[in-house]
Design an enzyme around this catalytic site. Structure first.
Site, PDB file in Angstrom:
ATOM      1  N   PHE A  95     -10.747 -21.020  -2.153  1.00 30.84           N
ATOM      2  CA  PHE A  95     -10.838 -22.330  -1.503  1.00 30.84           C
ATOM      3  C   PHE A  95     -11.842 -22.363  -0.351  1.00 30.84           C
ATOM      4  O   PHE A  95     -11.997 -23.395   0.300  1.00 30.84           O
ATOM      5  CB  PHE A  95      -9.465 -22.747  -0.970  1.00 30.84           C
ATOM      6  N   HIS A 138     -11.685 -29.623   0.789  1.00 29.89           N
ATOM      7  CA  HIS A 138     -10.341 -29.670   1.370  1.00 29.89           C
ATOM      8  C   HIS A 138     -10.171 -28.660   2.505  1.00 29.89           C
ATOM      9  O   HIS A 138      -9.194 -28.732   3.238  1.00 29.89           O
ATOM     10  CB  HIS A 138      -9.311 -29.407   0.272  1.00 29.89           C
ATOM     11  N   TYR A 161       0.052 -23.656   1.690  1.00 27.94           N
ATOM     12  CA  TYR A 161      -0.893 -24.563   1.057  1.00 27.94           C
ATOM     13  C   TYR A 161      -0.879 -25.884   1.810  1.00 27.94           C
ATOM     14  O   TYR A 161       0.044 -26.192   2.566  1.00 27.94           O
ATOM     15  CB  TYR A 161      -0.588 -24.710  -0.436  1.00 27.94           C
TER      16      TYR A 161
END
Length: 188
Positions: free
Chosen positions: A14, A19, A64
């Site tokens: 990620f 995000h 998360y």
């Protein structure tokens, strides 16, 4: 004490995604300042900065995105941080890439990280720094947000990183948030 929360998802896959802009901003701010890493069992990377007796924690939740509120609640309870002293740094698909928007309070706007923070804190009264990541109508939203960005998009999204760091510094120094909103929302 102030709390700055950079929202993102843990893990290498990620790292360069839209995000994770909150993590990128926290890392950028820390790279320009002296800080102390705190070792705690709170599911977050926690850093402490002290500017002219203004103590501030910067955190990157390691849950998360959708569970960020759990960590934020633990931190504010442990350190007795007032809601008005929280700034959450978050991506915003409704803003053009790199566009900035400061908000005194508000809803989640469909952002699950903000939704979870609002749910866990039982309030919408915390401040936000939204950073535009735009929206691609040809790609499913989750895929768009969690796919690494290309160099051009990365440059656009982070074009105001110096201004973002200045906003964070001013927030830490107790500059009136209305002044910050008036100064930055219309220009960037």
């Amino acid at each position: 004490m102030k709390l700055i929360v950079g929202l993102g998802n843990p893990g290498k896959k990620f790292l360069n995604t839209r995000h994770n802009i909150g993590f990128v901003v926290v890392d950028s701010f820390l790279s320009q300042n002296k800080y102390q890493t705190l070792k705690e069992d709170t599911n977050a990377h926690i850093y402490q900065i002290n500017f002219n007796n203004h103590q501030t924690l910067l955190i990157k939740p390691q849950t998360y995105m959708n569970l960020s509120g759990e960590v934020v609640k633990k931190i504010i309870n442990k350190y007795r941080i007032k809601i008005e002293n929280i700034l959450v740094i978050v991506d915003d698909i409704y803003l053009d890439e790199g566009k900035l928007k400061l908000k005194m309070q508000g809803g989640h706007g469909g952002h699950n990280g903000l939704r979870n923070i609002i749910d866990r804190l039982c309030t919408k009264q915390f401040k936000r720094l939204k950073i535009g990541v735009s929206l691609d109508s040809c790609m499913p939203l989750d895929q768009y947000l969690l796919t690494p960005v290309n160099a051009s998009s990365q440059k656009n999204i982070l074009k105001n990183i110096d201004i973002i760091n200045k906003i964070i510094f001013n927030f830490i120094q107790d500059v009136d948030f209305n002044i910050l909103m008036n100064g930055y929302n219309s220009k960037h």
